[in-house]
Design a protein around this motif. Sequence first.
Motif, PDB file in Angstrom:
ATOM      1  N   GLY A  83       0.808  -1.219   0.000  1.00  0.00           N
ATOM      2  CA  GLY A  83       0.000   0.000   0.000  1.00  0.00           C
ATOM      3  C   GLY A  83       0.839   1.266   0.000  1.00  0.00           C
ATOM      4  N   LEU A  84       2.075   1.172  -0.535  1.00  0.00           N
ATOM      5  CA  LEU A  84       2.985   2.312  -0.554  1.00  0.00           C
ATOM      6  C   LEU A  84       3.291   2.743  -1.982  1.00  0.00           C
ATOM      7  CD1 LEU A  84       5.640   1.108   2.065  1.00  0.00           C
ATOM      8  CD2 LEU A  84       3.845   2.812   2.443  1.00  0.00           C
ATOM      9  N   VAL A  85       3.603   3.999  -2.147  1.00  0.00           N
ATOM     10  CA  VAL A  85       4.173   4.497  -3.390  1.00  0.00           C
ATOM     11  C   VAL A  85       5.525   5.103  -3.064  1.00  0.00           C
ATOM     12  CG1 VAL A  85       1.966   4.905  -4.531  1.00  0.00           C
ATOM     13  CG2 VAL A  85       2.981   6.715  -3.123  1.00  0.00           C
ATOM     14  N   MET A  86       6.343   5.290  -4.085  1.00  0.00           N
ATOM     15  CA  MET A  86       7.698   5.802  -3.880  1.00  0.00           C
ATOM     16  C   MET A  86       7.954   6.948  -4.843  1.00  0.00           C
ATOM     17  SD  MET A  86      11.323   3.708  -3.823  1.00  0.00           S
ATOM     18  CE  MET A  86      11.166   3.122  -5.520  1.00  0.00           C
ATOM     19  N   ASP A  87       8.237   8.122  -4.278  1.00  0.00           N
ATOM     20  CA  ASP A  87       8.504   9.311  -5.069  1.00  0.00           C
ATOM     21  C   ASP A  87       9.988   9.635  -5.041  1.00  0.00           C
ATOM     22  OD1 ASP A  87       5.712   9.651  -5.375  1.00  0.00           O
ATOM     23  OD2 ASP A  87       5.635  10.674  -3.427  1.00  0.00           O
ATOM     24  N   GLU A  88      10.416  10.445  -5.990  1.00  0.00           N
ATOM     25  CA  GLU A  88      11.774  10.972  -5.931  1.00  0.00           C
ATOM     26  C   GLU A  88      11.854  12.001  -4.819  1.00  0.00           C
ATOM     27  OE1 GLU A  88      15.009  13.330  -8.775  1.00  0.00           O
ATOM     28  OE2 GLU A  88      13.094  12.631  -9.583  1.00  0.00           O
ATOM     29  N   VAL A  99      23.187  10.783  -5.389  1.00  0.00           N
ATOM     30  CA  VAL A  99      22.568   9.661  -4.688  1.00  0.00           C
ATOM     31  C   VAL A  99      21.059   9.823  -4.800  1.00  0.00           C
ATOM     32  CG1 VAL A  99      22.334   8.442  -2.504  1.00  0.00           C
ATOM     33  CG2 VAL A  99      24.494   9.552  -3.082  1.00  0.00           C
ATOM     34  N   PHE A 100      20.402   8.859  -5.437  1.00  0.00           N
ATOM     35  CA  PHE A 100      18.950   8.946  -5.607  1.00  0.00           C
ATOM     36  C   PHE A 100      18.251   8.395  -4.380  1.00  0.00           C
ATOM     37  CE2 PHE A 100      14.783   7.430  -6.838  1.00  0.00           C
ATOM     38  CZ  PHE A 100      14.284   8.476  -7.596  1.00  0.00           C
ATOM     39  N   ARG A 101      17.301   9.162  -3.864  1.00  0.00           N
ATOM     40  CA  ARG A 101      16.517   8.724  -2.720  1.00  0.00           C
ATOM     41  C   ARG A 101      15.069   8.526  -3.136  1.00  0.00           C
ATOM     42  NH1 ARG A 101      16.394  12.821   1.584  1.00  0.00           N
ATOM     43  NH2 ARG A 101      17.000  14.303  -0.026  1.00  0.00           N
ATOM     44  N   GLY A 102      14.560   7.323  -2.881  1.00  0.00           N
ATOM     45  CA  GLY A 102      13.144   7.063  -3.084  1.00  0.00           C
ATOM     46  C   GLY A 102      12.410   7.291  -1.777  1.00  0.00           C
ATOM     47  N   VAL A 103      11.422   8.163  -1.783  1.00  0.00           N
ATOM     48  CA  VAL A 103      10.672   8.514  -0.578  1.00  0.00           C
ATOM     49  C   VAL A 103       9.352   7.754  -0.568  1.00  0.00           C
ATOM     50  CG1 VAL A 103       9.595  10.381   0.731  1.00  0.00           C
ATOM     51  CG2 VAL A 103      11.732  10.787  -0.501  1.00  0.00           C
ATOM     52  N   LEU A 104       9.151   6.987   0.475  1.00  0.00           N
ATOM     53  CA  LEU A 104       7.968   6.154   0.605  1.00  0.00           C
ATOM     54  C   LEU A 104       6.833   6.902   1.293  1.00  0.00           C
ATOM     55  CD1 LEU A 104       9.850   2.993   1.901  1.00  0.00           C
ATOM     56  CD2 LEU A 104       9.056   3.377  -0.440  1.00  0.00           C
ATOM     57  N   ARG A 105       5.613   6.655   0.835  1.00  0.00           N
ATOM     58  CA  ARG A 105       4.424   7.234   1.479  1.00  0.00           C
ATOM     59  C   ARG A 105       3.225   6.354   1.158  1.00  0.00           C
ATOM     60  NH1 ARG A 105       1.332  10.166  -2.306  1.00  0.00           N
ATOM     61  NH2 ARG A 105       2.435  10.499  -4.297  1.00  0.00           N
ATOM     62  N   PRO A 106       2.174   6.417   1.973  1.00  0.00           N
ATOM     63  CA  PRO A 106       0.986   5.611   1.683  1.00  0.00           C
ATOM     64  C   PRO A 106       0.371   5.989   0.334  1.00  0.00           C
ATOM     65  CG  PRO A 106       0.944   6.412   3.940  1.00  0.00           C
ATOM     66  CD  PRO A 106       2.077   7.117   3.256  1.00  0.00           C
ATOM     67  N   ASP A 107      -0.142   4.989  -0.358  1.00  0.00           N
ATOM     68  CA  ASP A 107      -0.808   5.202  -1.640  1.00  0.00           C
ATOM     69  C   ASP A 107      -2.038   6.090  -1.417  1.00  0.00           C
ATOM     70  OD1 ASP A 107      -1.978   5.135  -4.096  1.00  0.00           O
ATOM     71  OD2 ASP A 107      -2.226   2.958  -4.185  1.00  0.00           O
ATOM     72  N   PRO A 108      -2.075   7.266  -2.044  1.00  0.00           N
ATOM     73  CA  PRO A 108      -3.231   8.155  -1.812  1.00  0.00           C
ATOM     74  C   PRO A 108      -4.515   7.651  -2.479  1.00  0.00           C
ATOM     75  CG  PRO A 108      -1.788   9.067  -3.497  1.00  0.00           C
ATOM     76  CD  PRO A 108      -1.104   7.848  -2.954  1.00  0.00           C
ATOM     77  N   HIS A 109      -4.414   6.621  -3.330  1.00  0.00           N
ATOM     78  CA  HIS A 109      -5.595   6.099  -4.033  1.00  0.00           C
ATOM     79  C   HIS A 109      -5.692   4.579  -3.857  1.00  0.00           C
ATOM     80  CE1 HIS A 109      -5.837  10.061  -5.848  1.00  0.00           C
ATOM     81  NE2 HIS A 109      -4.597   9.926  -6.302  1.00  0.00           N
ATOM     82  N   PRO A 110      -5.899   4.145  -2.611  1.00  0.00           N
ATOM     83  CA  PRO A 110      -5.954   2.688  -2.377  1.00  0.00           C
ATOM     84  C   PRO A 110      -7.194   2.078  -3.025  1.00  0.00           C
ATOM     85  CG  PRO A 110      -6.631   3.890  -0.422  1.00  0.00           C
ATOM     86  CD  PRO A 110      -6.152   4.922  -1.402  1.00  0.00           C
ATOM     87  N   THR A 111      -7.107   0.812  -3.365  1.00  0.00           N
ATOM     88  CA  THR A 111      -8.247   0.067  -3.898  1.00  0.00           C
ATOM     89  C   THR A 111      -8.614  -1.049  -2.930  1.00  0.00           C
ATOM     90  OG1 THR A 111      -6.783  -1.417  -5.129  1.00  0.00           O
ATOM     91  CG2 THR A 111      -7.571   0.554  -6.280  1.00  0.00           C
ATOM     92  N   ALA A 112      -9.757  -1.679  -3.188  1.00  0.00           N
ATOM     93  CA  ALA A 112     -10.292  -2.643  -2.234  1.00  0.00           C
ATOM     94  C   ALA A 112      -9.382  -3.842  -2.037  1.00  0.00           C
ATOM     95  CB  ALA A 112     -11.668  -3.109  -2.713  1.00  0.00           C
ATOM     96  N   ASP A 113      -8.620  -4.226  -3.058  1.00  0.00           N
ATOM     97  CA  ASP A 113      -7.786  -5.420  -2.944  1.00  0.00           C
ATOM     98  C   ASP A 113      -6.389  -5.128  -2.444  1.00  0.00           C
ATOM     99  OD1 ASP A 113      -7.095  -3.998  -5.177  1.00  0.00           O
ATOM    100  OD2 ASP A 113      -6.662  -5.774  -6.419  1.00  0.00           O
ATOM    101  N   ARG A 114      -6.143  -3.910  -1.961  1.00  0.00           N
ATOM    102  CA  ARG A 114      -4.832  -3.549  -1.458  1.00  0.00           C
ATOM    103  C   ARG A 114      -4.875  -3.379   0.056  1.00  0.00           C
ATOM    104  NH1 ARG A 114      -3.484   0.618  -6.399  1.00  0.00           N
ATOM    105  NH2 ARG A 114      -2.894  -0.986  -7.899  1.00  0.00           N
ATOM    106  N   PRO A 115      -3.726  -3.414   0.723  1.00  0.00           N
ATOM    107  CA  PRO A 115      -3.704  -3.370   2.197  1.00  0.00           C
ATOM    108  C   PRO A 115      -4.417  -2.140   2.748  1.00  0.00           C
ATOM    109  CG  PRO A 115      -1.530  -3.914   1.312  1.00  0.00           C
ATOM    110  CD  PRO A 115      -2.381  -3.527   0.145  1.00  0.00           C
TER     111      PRO A 115
END
Length: 554
Positions: A83-88, A99-115
């Motif tokens: 249920g996470l997305v990763m932004d720059e 050094v590239f950093r991927g920033v994790l955050r909750p998916d703002p558009h969750p669906t029923a089959d996701r956590p």
Amino acid sequence: MKPDEAERLSSAWTSDSSYGFTSLPTPVLARHGAKMLDPSSAYQVDGFLATGPTVYRTNELLIPHGSLGKQADMVEVLRNDLGLVMDEAPADCRDAPLVFRGVLRPDPHPTADRPTTVVTDAWRALQKLRATAKDPANLTLSLADVRPMGLNHVLVGAAMGGIGGGSEVLRGVPGAIGGNPNPGAEADEVGYWRRPVAIRMARPLRTAPTTGRRPVIAILDTGLGENGWLSVAKEANGMFAAPSEDCTFVRVDGPLQDGICTPASPASIPLYWEGSYTIEPLTGYLSSHTGHATFVIGVVHQTEPNADVLSIRVMYNDGVVYAHVLVQALKKLLERVVEAQENNRPDLMVDVVSLSLGGYREAGERGAEYDQLTLAIDDLRARGVVIVAAAGNYASSRPFYPAALADRDDDGLPPVISVGACNPNGTKAFFSNDGRWVRCWAAGAALISSFPETINGSIRPRYQVTTNGGNEPLAIRESLESDDYSYGYAEWSGTSFATPMVAARIATLLMKADEATVKQEEGLGVVLEREDLVRRLLRKGATLNRANAAVQRL
């Protein structure tokens, strides 16, 4: 210290003597968005097991640029399974980040089959990507894509505690090799804390280099603080410290500093200078590593005054260093060194890098060939730059990185020099880490060096009597005020300070190696002009030879 204060500070720590590791206090973890990885409860993937605790930023992954082509596939895995997305990461430096950093955050558009319960945890995300890459049914991610990825580790400066509150990073003093902290009821019980001293030291005499160029030691640390002995003064705005015209040996590289992803700070503060000396403005306690770089630079200047210092800020005043900031700084230093060697720019050369900081890896040496900090260090070593790193202050034999990189097979390059601390009588300091990976020892306890003169914390003398109703200093009789550094000097301990002493000794040996080269040339009847001599000594092969010669004589 009051008993309840000692209990509060002691209870802020968690430890496991089997690992020789002490976690950071909860306020420090919260301040930096970090957590401790506990192998006993961490999500594990076969082949990528966590074998020891580490501290890391909870919402960031470090991703080599070569793996960015699979970023969309990684995001899909994280979205579906966690249920996470990763932004720059947002741009926080002027140049394109190395050094590239991927920033994790909750998916703002969750669906029923996701956590539905989403936890932002970089370790869990990293392990999920690794598990996916190992799955034979997976057709998108390969082990080659995810193996070079890693956590954004939190490292710490290797100075002993200091006066103050919960912002201190290394508060405990381990009593034996095993890392079990026992700070005691009094802060000064073992005699290693930072304290002001009243002394007047003559400035060391600097002589002209006989080989045309002074060795340069890069100090990656906190910012500079005002100090008259170092000729570091307030800038015109009266707020920040900078080398004055009288300071001939401390330099800064503004473009380099602006090009690394430095710790967040108000835009008006030059990040390469000392910032606020307390991260707890309500209490006014000094941060644990306030004045750290000023002290370190003073140790270098006393040990080898003919060396120059390049000051680079990578550390918060509470001692915390983000791995991506350190790696970015090392990569920027490599750019300087390459330019110096390939385009005859002696003004850009760096000969020694001094790192009074470090931390613990969850997997020790496993995967070191992919670790971005290791790779950045090895790239500098390949250019003849000597890396000197503190062994740490946990009285543990557990490898403390990057110092523990000293314990590798000889690859023909100048080895990383790991430095432990000794007491003034030559015994090993109570706090110093130890093990086969600690290859060098130097004085690191009860040293006296320069300290920012403007530092005065909130702690007041325990006893004070005012006579004749006066407010002048001589009308006041009091016990020692432990956090007033207006005299400009301090006593401090830690492998943090044994490290620059060794770095300065290496600078001395580098100069001797250059002198030996000159004598050898003269013996062959070759007399070089200064510019030709500098150019010859600047070549990659020459710098490698002189670095190896210096290290062998250490």
